[in-house]
Design a protein around this motif. Structure first.
Motif, PDB file in Angstrom:
ATOM      1  N   LYS A 190       1.484   5.135   0.334  1.00 41.61           N
ATOM      2  CA  LYS A 190       1.065   6.090   1.056  1.00 41.61           C
ATOM      3  C   LYS A 190       1.151   7.348   0.065  1.00 41.61           C
TER       4      LYS A 190
ATOM      5  N   TYR B 102     -12.825  -1.549  10.480  1.00 46.26           N
ATOM      6  CA  TYR B 102     -11.837  -1.570  11.512  1.00 46.26           C
ATOM      7  C   TYR B 102     -12.669  -1.994  12.944  1.00 46.26           C
TER       8      TYR B 102
ATOM      9  N   LYS C 157       0.763  -1.250   0.093  1.00 40.59           N
ATOM     10  CA  LYS C 157      -0.065   0.017  -0.091  1.00 40.59           C
ATOM     11  C   LYS C 157       0.997   1.148  -0.017  1.00 40.59           C
TER      12      LYS C 157
ATOM     13  N   ASN D 198     -12.992  -0.687   3.902  1.00 38.59           N
ATOM     14  CA  ASN D 198     -11.899  -0.928   4.767  1.00 38.59           C
ATOM     15  C   ASN D 198     -12.909  -1.060   6.358  1.00 38.59           C
TER      16      ASN D 198
ATOM     17  N   ASP E 178      -3.132   4.838  -0.980  1.00 40.42           N
ATOM     18  CA  ASP E 178      -3.829   5.452  -0.017  1.00 40.42           C
ATOM     19  C   ASP E 178      -3.530   6.849   0.255  1.00 40.42           C
TER      20      ASP E 178
ATOM     21  N   ASP F  81     -12.164   4.227   3.459  1.00 43.43           N
ATOM     22  CA  ASP F  81     -11.721   3.911   4.749  1.00 43.43           C
ATOM     23  C   ASP F  81     -12.211   4.879   5.699  1.00 43.43           C
ATOM     24  N   GLU F  82     -11.617   6.107   5.918  1.00 44.74           N
ATOM     25  CA  GLU F  82     -11.963   7.226   6.839  1.00 44.74           C
ATOM     26  C   GLU F  82     -13.485   7.419   6.826  1.00 44.74           C
TER      27      GLU F  82
ATOM     28  N   GLU G 249      -7.520   4.171  -2.161  1.00 42.72           N
ATOM     29  CA  GLU G 249      -7.870   4.307  -0.796  1.00 42.72           C
ATOM     30  C   GLU G 249      -8.321   5.775  -0.288  1.00 42.72           C
TER      31      GLU G 249
ATOM     32  N   ASN H  74      -5.224   8.792   2.342  1.00 41.93           N
ATOM     33  CA  ASN H  74      -5.644   9.219   3.597  1.00 41.93           C
ATOM     34  C   ASN H  74      -6.237  10.518   3.568  1.00 41.93           C
TER      35      ASN H  74
HETATM   36 MG   LIG Z   1      -6.236   3.754   4.806  1.00 43.74          MG
END
Ligand SMILES: [Mg+2]
Length: 381
Positions: free
Chosen positions: A164, A268, A162, A266, A192, A244-245, A219, A194
Motif C-alpha cells: 500500500k 468486486y 500488495k 480488479n 496499490d 480498481d476504484e 493499482e 488507492n
Molecule cells: Mg485496490
C-alpha cells in the motif's frame, strides 16, 4: 418457492491491527468494517445468506436501510430462483447502492444452490481451477515494518504481496524498494496507490522511480474518475496499470476499455452489484483482452465465500486475487472457517455458498441502528 422475509443486520467487525496500530492505507485507517448480513427466508423452508460490504464510507447501516426501504418491497412474494429478473427489479427500484444489491443477490444464489444441491460455482459455470492464488496486502507502516510484514506473509506461503502506497514520493519509493529487497526476486510485488497520487505527472515520476524494484503492476494511481489520466500514465511507464476504484459496474468496465485506461481490472462482487454483474465485467474484459483479479472490501466469511465461488468459475481470472478478506478481520462471522492456507483459497464445501452464519457472533457484533426484526441484536463494539 416464494420469498417471505428479508433481514439486513448491520454489523461492526474488528479488523486485525498491523504493527500494533489500526491498519491503514491511502483510504484511511480501518479499525473495523461496517458491513451487513442479509438473511432471506422462503416458504419452502430454505434460507439464504449474503453480506453487504462497503469499505469506502463504511456505511453498512445505510445500505441495510436501503434493503429495508427500497429493495425488500420488490422482492417479497417473488421466486428467489429468478435471480436475473430480481436483479433487474432491484435496479428499477433503486439507482446505485450496489453493495446492498450484491448482499441480496448472494443470498438468492445461496438459496438456488441449496434448492439444486449444487455449490454456487457450479451455477456460475463450474470449476475452471481447483483453488485461487492469493495476494496479501501490506498496510502503511515504516518501510522496515512493511518489509518484515511482507516476509512473514511469504513464510506463510503467499507468492504475491500488495504494497500500500499513496503517501509521499520518497516514502512510497523507499517502501517498495525495502519490500522487494526483503522478499527476493521471485515474489510478485504489486503496488496499490488507492488513488493517492494527485496528477498523471506525479504518478509517472513516482512509478518510474519504482521501476528498479520491478513492481508487478501499479493499482489505481489516480482518482477513480480520471480515466484519461490513467491512460496517460499507462502510456508513459513500463509497468502495467490495474484499474480498481475506476471500475464498479459493467458500464465502468466498458469505459475503461474504450479509453485504454488499464492493462488489468480488479472486479468486486459488492461494487458490481452481485455475482452476475461481476461475471459480466469478467466477460467484457475477456473480450477486450484485459485479465482480471477479484478485489476485497474486505469481506468477512459469507462475502469471501461468494468471491471464491466467482473466482473458481471465471476463465478470465488470471492474476492473484484478494479473496481472503477474512484474514484482515478478528472474526469471520461463520460457523466453520473457509479453507484459506498457504497462499490459496479453496472451494467452500456444500450446496449454495457452503457457509453457515455464526448467529451468536453476528448478534455480538450487531449495530443497533436501525433496530432489526428477528435477530437478537447485541451491543456494538
Ligand atoms: Mg485496490
Amino acid at each position: 418457492m416464494r420469498i417471505t422475509r428479508i433481514i439486513a443486520q448491520p454489523v461492526l467487525v474488528p479488523r486485525r491491527q498491523a504493527y500494533g496500530r489500526d491498519a491503514a492505507s491511502a483510504l484511511g485507517a480501518a479499525p473495523a468494517s461496517e458491513h451487513g448480513i442479509v438473511t432471506i427466508e422462503t416458504d419452502a423452508g430454505l434460507t439464504g445468506h449474503g453480506e453487504i460490504c462497503s469499505v469506502f464510507s463504511r456505511r453498512g447501516r445505510l445500505l441495510c436501510r436501503d434493503v429495508e426501504l427500497n429493495l425488500e418491497p420488490v422482492l417479497i412474494g417473488q421466486d428467489p430462483r429468478r435471480i436475473a429478473a430480481l436483479a433487474a427489479a432491484m435496479d428499477r427500484a433503486l439507482e446505485g447502492s450496489e453493495p446492498a444489491k450484491a448482499g441480496i443477490e448472494m443470498a438468492l444464489f445461496d438459496i438456488l444452490g441449496k434448492a439444486a444441491g449444487l455449490p454456487v460455482y457450479q451455477l456460475l459455470g463450474g470449476l475452471v481451477r481447483e483453488r485461487i492464488s492469493l495476494s496479501y496486502s501490506i498496510p502503511f507502516g515504516t518501510p522496515a515494518e512493511m518489509a518484515a510484514f511482507a516476509r512473514e506473509r511469504i513464510a506463510e506461503g503467499f507468492r504475491t504481496v500488495k504494497v500500500k502506497v499513496g503517501r509521499d514520493r520518497d516514502t512510497d519509493v523507499e517502501t517498495v524498494r525495502a519490500v522487494r529487497e526483503a522478499v527476493g526476486g521471485d515474489i510478485r510485488v504489486r503496488v496499490d496507490a488507492n488513488m493517492g497520487w494527485r496528477t498523471p505527472n506525479e504518478a509517472i515520476g513516482i512509478i518510474r522511480a519504482m521501476e528498479p524494484s520491478r513492481p508487478e503492476m501499479i493499482e489505481q494511481p489516480l482518482p477513480g474518475h480520471d480515466l484519461d489520466g490513467l491512460a496517460r500514465v499507462r502510456a508513459a511507464v513500463g509497468v502495467p496499470i490495474l484499474a480498481d476504484e475506476s471500475v464498479w459496474t459493467p458500464r465502468d468496465a466498458i469505459a475503461v476499455v474504450k479509453r485504454g485506461a488499464a492493462d488489468f481490472v480488479n472486479v468486486y462482487v459488492s461494487e458490481a452489484g452481485g455475482l452476475l454483474k461481476a461475471a459480466g465485467i469478467f466477460a467484457i474484459c475477456e473480450a477486450a483482452g484485459i485479465p482480471c483479479m477479484i478485489g476485497s472490501m474486505p469481506e468477512t466469511g459469507i462475502g469471501t465465500a461468494a468471491q471464491i465461488h466467482l473466482g473458481l468459475a471465471m476463465n478470465n481470472l488470471q492474476i492473484d486475487s484478494d479473496t481472503c478478506g477474512v484474514l484482515y478481520h478478528e472474526i469471520d462471522l461463520i460457523e466453520t472457517p473457509l479453507r484459506i492456507e498457504g497462499g490459496f483459497a479453496y472451494p467452500p464445501q456444500g450446496p449454495g455458498l457452503g457457509v453457515r452464519p455464526d448467529h451468536e457472533a453476528i448478534a455480538r457484533h450487531a449495530l443497533e441502528d436501525p433496530p432489526r426484526r428477528g435477530l437478537r441484536a447485541g451491543p456494538a463494539d
